[in-house]
Write an enzyme that holds these catalytic residues in place. Sequence first.
Site, short mmCIF file in Angstrom:
data_model
loop_
_atom_site.label_atom_id
_atom_site.label_comp_id
_atom_site.label_asym_id
_atom_site.label_seq_id
_atom_site.Cartn_x
_atom_site.Cartn_y
_atom_site.Cartn_z
N LYS A 210 -12.75 22.11 12.74
CA LYS A 210 -13.62 21.00 13.15
C LYS A 210 -14.95 20.97 12.40
O LYS A 210 -15.62 19.95 12.34
CB LYS A 210 -13.87 21.05 14.66
CG LYS A 210 -13.12 19.93 15.34
CD LYS A 210 -13.45 19.63 16.78
CE LYS A 210 -14.06 20.70 17.64
NZ LYS A 210 -13.89 20.40 19.07
N ASP B 228 4.16 1.78 -15.09
CA ASP B 228 3.19 0.71 -14.81
C ASP B 228 2.35 0.50 -16.06
O ASP B 228 1.85 1.47 -16.64
CB ASP B 228 2.23 1.12 -13.67
CG ASP B 228 2.91 1.07 -12.30
OD1 ASP B 228 3.92 0.35 -12.17
OD2 ASP B 228 2.41 1.74 -11.39
N LYS C 39 -4.14 19.96 17.21
CA LYS C 39 -2.84 20.11 16.55
C LYS C 39 -2.83 21.37 15.68
O LYS C 39 -1.83 22.08 15.61
CB LYS C 39 -2.51 18.88 15.72
CG LYS C 39 -2.24 17.66 16.59
CD LYS C 39 -1.70 16.50 15.80
CE LYS C 39 -1.32 15.35 16.72
NZ LYS C 39 -2.48 14.71 17.37
P1 8GT Z 1 1.49 9.54 -8.79
O1 8GT Z 1 1.66 10.78 -9.59
O2 8GT Z 1 2.18 9.62 -7.48
O3 8GT Z 1 1.87 8.31 -9.55
O4 8GT Z 1 -0.08 9.44 -8.42
P2 8GT Z 1 -1.13 8.38 -8.96
O5 8GT Z 1 -0.96 8.17 -10.42
O6 8GT Z 1 -2.46 8.81 -8.48
O7 8GT Z 1 -0.74 7.07 -8.13
P3 8GT Z 1 -0.40 5.58 -8.59
O8 8GT Z 1 0.16 4.92 -7.39
O9 8GT Z 1 0.42 5.55 -9.82
O10 8GT Z 1 -1.80 4.90 -8.81
C1 8GT Z 1 -2.65 5.20 -9.87
C2 8GT Z 1 -3.90 4.38 -9.70
O11 8GT Z 1 -3.58 3.01 -9.86
C3 8GT Z 1 -4.52 4.49 -8.31
O12 8GT Z 1 -5.65 5.30 -8.39
C4 8GT Z 1 -4.92 3.08 -7.91
O13 8GT Z 1 -6.30 2.94 -7.90
C5 8GT Z 1 -4.33 2.21 -9.00
N1 8GT Z 1 -3.41 1.18 -8.50
C6 8GT Z 1 -3.13 0.03 -9.18
N2 8GT Z 1 -2.25 -0.74 -8.49
C7 8GT Z 1 -1.90 -0.06 -7.40
C8 8GT Z 1 -0.99 -0.33 -6.35
O14 8GT Z 1 -0.34 -1.36 -6.31
N3 8GT Z 1 -0.86 0.62 -5.41
C9 8GT Z 1 -1.55 1.79 -5.48
N4 8GT Z 1 -1.35 2.70 -4.52
N5 8GT Z 1 -2.44 2.08 -6.45
C10 8GT Z 1 -2.62 1.16 -7.41
O15 8GT Z 1 -3.64 -0.25 -10.24
MN MN Z 2 1.44 3.71 -10.72
#
Ligand code: 8GT
Ligand code: MN
Length: 328
Positions: free
Chosen positions: A60, A251, A72
């Site tokens: 906490k 992406d 929890k």
């Molecule tokens: P990962 O290894 O699971 O892919 O982790 P990540 O690379 O951190 O997550 P990601 O979902 O691929 O997102 C990368 C960054 O893209 C995030 O920091 C977020 O700000 C940005 N982002 C987008 N579009 C979207 C979207 O539709 N959903 C999410 N969650 N993030 C997005 O540009």
């Molecule tokens: Mn992504």
Amino acid sequence: MSKRKAPKSEKNEDIVEALIELAEYEKNVERNRFKEKAYRKAATIIAGLDKRIKSGDDAKALPGVGDKIAKKIDEILETGKLRKLENIRADDKSTAINLLTRVSGIGPAKAKELVDAGIINLDDLEKHKDKLNHAQLIGLKHFHDFEVKIPREEVKELFESVKKVADSIDEEYMMEVCGSFRRGAKFSGDVDILLCHSEFKHSDKHHGDLLHRLIKKLTEKELVTDKISEGDTKFMGVAKLPKHKHFRRLDVRLLPVDEYYCGLLYFTGSNIFNTEMRAHAHQKRFILNEHSLRPLECGKPGAPLPVSSEQDIFEYLDYPYKKPEDRD
Ligand code: 8GT
Ligand code: MN
Ligand code: MN
């Protein structure tokens, strides 16, 4: 994308995993984003500790850990398990909803709709493809591959291949891998590529076919195998390298060069880090988003500030600089 996990803590792995499972339950089944965030935040903070938590009271003292989470933690420490989680795991409906949301493109609402219609596993989904849209069908087709994390080396290879294709079209393309890869992760959930072109500025209304041309060529070369969605500035799809086994989520985001650093910061994440930095910006009377940093003047955003590095953004906001690796 939505399956984000806190980094592993050696010392408190059981607690961290329980909190993440609770977060997933709140997101997918209860659809309570508020509770989801609370669990996730606590998980992230506890995952960063290098000491074993001794009690709920102990926990906490940490920011983001309140009474309920502390209780929890006590239960986990005392009994080695959590009744709430045992109950969730024993509940067929919760289990089915959790499973279906693992299909890329199926969110909590869609999952519930499917489960209410009696569709509770992947076999059922295969039999009811008519209930799925294009993105969800791709998620189903690649269900197992999308759950396999991408080793850093493969991210690099995929990026190099994409870059080669881009160079062959136009040498003025510039690109960088963002997301968890840029944060130094050894494994990533997908490959996030930020794309720019030296002649594409914010003031130009026309980015022409900069993104489409690249995707078209990548598709011809069979590097890109599926399209989930494709707009003028954002592509979501699937890619595969010939020598590798798995299909990977890709992406690509096209940004004007003058928005590069705000885009880089945003697209690098983590999500939690972005949220916190934006909240800080707000306190300092700025608006920060993926495009720009603007001062708030009488409640209205002013002109975008000149930004020529990520550091610039931190400096304007008087926010201690964090390297990409420290943004988890
Ligand atoms: P990962 O290894 O699971 O892919 O982790 P990540 O690379 O951190 O997550 P990601 O979902 O691929 O997102 C990368 C960054 O893209 C995030 O920091 C977020 O700000 C940005 N982002 C987008 N579009 C979207 C979207 O539709 N959903 C999410 N969650 N993030 C997005 O540009
Ligand atoms: Mn992504
Ligand atoms: Mn990513």
